[in-house]
Motif scaffolding. Structure first.
Motif, short mmCIF file in Angstrom:
data_model
loop_
_atom_site.label_atom_id
_atom_site.label_comp_id
_atom_site.label_asym_id
_atom_site.label_seq_id
_atom_site.Cartn_x
_atom_site.Cartn_y
_atom_site.Cartn_z
N ARG A 29 0.76 -1.12 -0.03
CA ARG A 29 -0.05 -0.05 0.10
C ARG A 29 0.81 1.28 0.11
NH1 ARG A 29 -2.82 1.67 5.49
NH2 ARG A 29 -0.63 1.99 5.66
N ASP A 30 2.00 1.28 1.01
CA ASP A 30 2.82 2.53 1.01
C ASP A 30 3.59 2.75 -0.32
OD1 ASP A 30 2.00 2.90 3.59
OD2 ASP A 30 3.70 1.94 4.30
N GLU A 31 3.89 1.63 -0.91
CA GLU A 31 4.62 1.68 -2.36
C GLU A 31 4.02 2.38 -3.36
OE1 GLU A 31 7.06 1.87 -5.46
OE2 GLU A 31 7.53 2.06 -3.40
N HIS A 32 2.50 1.98 -3.36
CA HIS A 32 1.42 2.20 -4.36
C HIS A 32 1.18 3.82 -4.13
CE1 HIS A 32 -2.05 2.57 -7.07
NE2 HIS A 32 -2.54 3.16 -6.01
N VAL A 33 0.92 4.24 -2.92
CA VAL A 33 1.06 5.70 -2.63
C VAL A 33 1.86 6.29 -3.02
CG1 VAL A 33 0.61 7.33 -0.87
CG2 VAL A 33 -0.66 5.13 -0.56
N ARG A 34 3.28 6.08 -2.73
CA ARG A 34 4.47 6.93 -3.08
C ARG A 34 4.41 6.86 -4.56
NH1 ARG A 34 8.80 6.28 -5.69
NH2 ARG A 34 8.02 4.19 -6.21
N ARG A 35 4.06 6.01 -5.22
CA ARG A 35 4.05 5.94 -6.67
C ARG A 35 3.41 6.88 -7.48
NH1 ARG A 35 2.87 0.15 -9.88
NH2 ARG A 35 3.35 0.90 -12.19
N MET A 36 2.09 6.83 -6.84
CA MET A 36 0.81 7.79 -7.56
C MET A 36 1.15 9.18 -7.01
SD MET A 36 -0.86 5.81 -9.70
CE MET A 36 0.99 5.26 -10.05
N ARG A 37 1.62 9.48 -5.96
CA ARG A 37 1.97 10.71 -5.47
C ARG A 37 2.73 11.47 -6.42
NH1 ARG A 37 1.15 10.52 1.08
NH2 ARG A 37 -1.03 10.57 0.97
N ARG A 38 3.57 11.13 -7.16
CA ARG A 38 4.61 11.52 -8.08
C ARG A 38 3.73 12.14 -9.11
NH1 ARG A 38 7.95 8.61 -13.00
NH2 ARG A 38 8.65 10.39 -13.81
N TRP A 39 2.64 11.86 -9.35
CA TRP A 39 1.54 12.55 -10.51
C TRP A 39 0.54 13.23 -9.62
CZ3 TRP A 39 4.20 12.07 -14.78
CH2 TRP A 39 4.98 10.95 -14.93
N THR A 40 -0.06 12.80 -8.43
CA THR A 40 -1.28 13.61 -8.11
C THR A 40 -0.74 14.65 -7.30
OG1 THR A 40 -0.82 12.08 -6.08
CG2 THR A 40 -2.61 11.43 -7.62
#
Length: 306
Positions: A29-40
């Motif tokens: 979950r934390d990796e997904h959040v980090r990955r998407m916050r690059r864009w969001t």
């Protein structure tokens, strides 16, 4: 078990779910959040400042998945999240508590969601069965501004590289071969008769083909349309593909976006068209396994929630 083993829902419910211990699913979950916050996060900052981005805004405006939803991680069906903190998922639609933890509720896979999965399965299967066609050269973006006034141009704050008359000459000098209805519907009225096809929504299953940039961007749409029943790693993969495709889409457009760091693909030249076709073929190759994964997810969902 590796993460990739968990990305496709289990079709045999008798085998029992995969149980993820808290440390494992929280790390994913934390990796997904980090990955998407690059864009969001940059998008949210631009929006707060009233700044428009002609390339990246598309991923959050044309596509309707909100940034907060994109950041939210879901394991997909057939997976139980163990540990006390998994109960936070009970505050979101589509989850239930079971003896081992929290999992997606098959009863939340409603008839409407089933119809969506059936359509997506039919569309992506039909698309994958066709060879990619690479001769459109991104002219759909040019057709969207053909014979338009400056006020009618979608990205009016950005100059046209060749000016209005130069843009019109390119449209008039090359064949337009757009097969994607959701691009064609934005053509200006004078541009529509110039297209070799006149696609309609009803033609979508018949015409969609894997070389089309918009068909490959739309893998992201089909993934999030089934949220939360598609594993978020797959949604993220489709989103990141869409980012790259959108960048090529706009680099090959008539707009001058060099101030944003986007060098043009000059499809008005022979060399530019060759470059576009090479990159288009690369995206078709990258999209193929994602399309295949979404097909398997749809099949598994339709079996899982029978």
């Amino acid at each position: 078990m590796v993460v990739s083993d968990l990305l496709t829902p289990k079709t045999d419910r008798r085998a029992g779910p995969v149980v993820l211990v808290e440390a494992t699913w929280r790390a994913r979950r934390d990796e997904h959040v980090r990955r998407m916050r690059r864009w969001t996060e940059p998008h949210l900052r631009r929006r707060a400042d009233g700044q428009k981005h002609p390339v990246l805004d598309f991923l959050f405006t044309y596509y309707s998945h909100r940034p907060a939803r994109l950041e939210r991680w879901h394991p997909g069906p057939g997976v139980v999240l163990a540990g006390e903190s998994a109960r936070e998922y009970l505050g979101w639609s589509g989850y239930r508590e079971v003896a081992a933890g929290v999992e997606l509720d098959p009863d939340a896979f409603t008839p409407n969601r089933r119809r969506t999965a059936e359509f997506v399965l039919a569309l992506l299967t039909a698309t994958a069965a066709r060879p990619p066609r690479l001769g459109c050269f991104g002219l759909h973006e040019w057709a969207m501004v053909y014979r338009s006034s400056q006020e009618e141009v979608r990205h009016a704050g950005w100059p046209l590289r060749l000016g209005s008359s130069g843009t019109d000459r390119v449209v008039e000098s090359l064949p337009i071969r757009c097969s994607h209805f959701d691009a064609f519907r934005f053509f200006t009225p004078p541009a529509r008769p110039r297209n070799t096809l006149q696609p309609t929504r009803q033609d979508q299953l018949r015409l969609e083909q894997p070389g089309c940039l918009h068909a490959n961007m739309d893998l992201y749409k089909w993934a999030y349309k089934l949220d939360p029943f598609v594993p978020s790693e797959l949604v993220a993969d489709c989103f990141e593909l869409a980012v790259g495709v959108r960048e090529l889409d706009m680099r090959a457009s008539p707009y001058d976006l060099t101030a944003l760091g986007y060098s043009p693909v000059r499809i008005e030249t022979v060399e530019g068209r060759a470059e576009y076709a090479r990159q288009q073929a690369d995206f078709a190759e990258r999209a193929a396994p994602l399309r295949a994964r979404l097909v398997e997810v749809c099949r598994a969902l339709l079996a899982y929630a029978r």
